[in-house]
Design an enzyme around this catalytic site. Sequence first.
Site, PDB file in Angstrom:
ATOM      1  N   GLU A 191       0.840  -1.205   0.000  1.00 54.23           N
ATOM      2  CA  GLU A 191       0.000   0.000   0.000  1.00 54.23           C
ATOM      3  C   GLU A 191       0.874   1.254   0.000  1.00 54.23           C
ATOM      4  O   GLU A 191       0.650   2.183   0.783  1.00 54.23           O
ATOM      5  CB  GLU A 191      -0.935   0.003   1.216  1.00 54.23           C
ATOM      6  CG  GLU A 191      -2.024  -1.047   1.147  1.00 54.23           C
ATOM      7  CD  GLU A 191      -3.033  -0.903   2.296  1.00 54.23           C
ATOM      8  OE1 GLU A 191      -2.646  -0.464   3.395  1.00 54.23           O
ATOM      9  OE2 GLU A 191      -4.206  -1.219   2.079  1.00 54.23           O
ATOM     10  N   GLU A 271      -6.928  -7.404  -0.575  1.00 53.66           N
ATOM     11  CA  GLU A 271      -7.323  -7.382   0.835  1.00 53.66           C
ATOM     12  C   GLU A 271      -8.819  -7.135   0.894  1.00 53.66           C
ATOM     13  O   GLU A 271      -9.274  -5.991   0.925  1.00 53.66           O
ATOM     14  CB  GLU A 271      -6.590  -6.275   1.617  1.00 53.66           C
ATOM     15  CG  GLU A 271      -5.120  -6.549   1.850  1.00 53.66           C
ATOM     16  CD  GLU A 271      -4.487  -5.567   2.851  1.00 53.66           C
ATOM     17  OE1 GLU A 271      -5.207  -4.735   3.439  1.00 53.66           O
ATOM     18  OE2 GLU A 271      -3.250  -5.649   3.020  1.00 53.66           O
TER      19      GLU A 271
END
Length: 651
Positions: A191, A271
């Site tokens: 991320e 995710e």
Amino acid sequence: MKGGTLIYVGFVFLCDWFISGNTLEAQASNRSFTIDYENDRFLKDGKPFRYISGSIHYFRVLPSEWRDRLRKLRMAGFNAVQTYVEWASHEPEPDVYDFSGMLDVEKFISTAQEEDLLVILRLGPFIDAERDMGGLPYWLLRKNQDMRLRSSDPTFLKEVDDWFVNVMFPKVKPLLYKNGGPIIMMQVENEYGSYPACDYAYTAHLRSLYQKAFGDSVLLFTTDGDGVGYLKCGKIQDIFSTVDFGPQADLEKAFGAMRLFQPHGPLVNSEYYPGWLDHWGEPHSTVDGEKVAQVLDDMLSLNASVNMYMFHGGTSFGFGAGSNLGSNFKVCPTSYDYDAPLNEAGDPTEKYWLLRNITQKYLPLPPGDVPPPSPKYSYGEVKMSILGSVLQLKTILQSVSAMWPLTFEELSVPSGLVLYETVIPFRTPDPARLTISDVHDRGYVFVDQHYVGMVSREAKLFDVPLQSLPNQTLSIIVESQGRVCFGPGINDFKGLTTKPTIEDRELKNWRMTPIPVTHTKRLSSALDNLEETLAQQLLRHTQLQGTPQGGMSFYRGSFSIPKDAAHPQDTFLKLDGWRKGIVWVNGFNLGRYWPEVGPQVTLYVPRGILKTGTNSIYLLEQEVSPCALSSKCVVTLQDTPEIAGPTPFSE
Ligand SMILES: *[C@@H]1O[C@H](CO)[C@@H](O)[C@H](O)[C@H]1NC(C)=O
Ligand SMILES: *[C@@H]1O[C@H](CO)[C@@H](O)[C@H](O)[C@H]1NC(C)=O
Ligand SMILES: *[C@@H]1O[C@H](CO)[C@@H](O)[C@H](O)[C@H]1NC(C)=O
């Protein structure tokens, strides 16, 4: 362009075959995992493929339970497991490595393969994962206080290069799918688009590290939030890009962001959140199972591949849990249950069965039964007794002196507590204001061993009124509650990070004493030593020297487990009347407890750390012990968890 890459891979395989002339190797190198960009899909051994994966972190589950948890994942119809690798745990100090027990990541990966699962590996180096410093080693901040983490700062890159190239890459290589192992994909960074640095030189450097080590033999990917703003800095040129989002997202918009940066290739949610993380003091997070199942169904019907974060969260044992820093400092609890399909103790929940009903529409369920929940047992009340206080223990520990307070990092203390002391050299007004700006994170203040109050980063309370005379000793016991795991604040030094003052006069000449709570062996020998010392002094010295209610003291108890094949069993430790502290069972650090602020009330005690016969419990209670207030000086081992308890202080 992408088609060209595929042909090139095939050519490499062919060369391997001719050069080696070895049939086994030729078979292994026949294995491939690639992307068919034209048809928006993965190809495994040249055939269309999709994965339904679940996250399980090996460092949050005892190794004795790995196989059980992985099998339950497989039996839910999932065909892959995703895990982070936590650099900080594997390299606790520079060039000191640990791949034993719960950190034997290679064994975890091969166990996954034995359980018929593929593996998606996320090496970071940064992982977030609600871990201390997002999984980065704290000692980076000792090597260079100004290190720009997660950037092309050469002092950071040097450490990453050493870790990846010399240690982790060689371990990973034989486990790649192409080489006969289960690893189909590896994530680069984590991320990164959520981190303000946005340093393309850094991500390009990581890419070239991977490509130098692995060539085209493993598929690399990135993961970012499902918005253009995230992908802008997180996407790495020539690396497959994926997004992450929970069941509340609008699928068209979420995958649309991915498509904007990558018009072709399989859709992937790396995710997908079936639950969410907790903070101390905030209600336990839950997400509706029907909704999670329905949106999974929607994604799978779009041919997306999905990883569920978490499938089984497990536990942040010891000092593993991190914290978050927004407008407030918030601390992650010990349980990482995450409202996941397998709960903290690894048992299937209702969500598990709902999801299994969805996955079987898309992938064949393996034959056989889902393993049953593990049995739980109430071992009952355990009588505790006081051992001594932190201030007493100080007398047999080593200290460091310096003009100004040193941080945990400078003292080589990864986590836990440090005692800071100085002599107040001047007359102070009555009362006077002691200021400890921006303490990291919680400081207990004593004058001549008498508790006078506390400072707290969470509460933004940095002043304590005190009355003192010249030459009295000021003692501040500072607790690290876990380093920040996300965002720009991850260079989160612990301890006294500023110069404490009394009415604006700086206090100098400090003595720092690390309390060896991160070192079970050193702690137990220190406590043995303390016990002897106190026994000799007992008649002259009965004062506890902790907080008036028995805090900042160590307690000990033991309990017995039947010598019977059915034992030991999983159990849950309840700490009624205790306030806040750390607990060890048989020398294993179970983590932090803080039942009064909630939501976590009990600590999971896995059977793997228990034994038949006598078992020991040690506590460091920082604040209030029931032993000081009533005659009932016990903790309780019960057969049910309580992780969704009341949070009376939430906003
Ligand atoms: C191995 O490669 C050959 C030639 O490309 C192919 O025909 C065969 O199906 C492959 N075997 C497997 C198990 O994928
Ligand atoms: C999913 O893949 C199948 C098989 O390739 C294809 O027929 C179908 O159109 C795809 N569905 C979507 C929504 O892309
Ligand atoms: C799973 O699906 C079956 C058949 O549709 C249904 O009878 C059952 O109730 C479902 N189970 C759950 C937990 O939703």
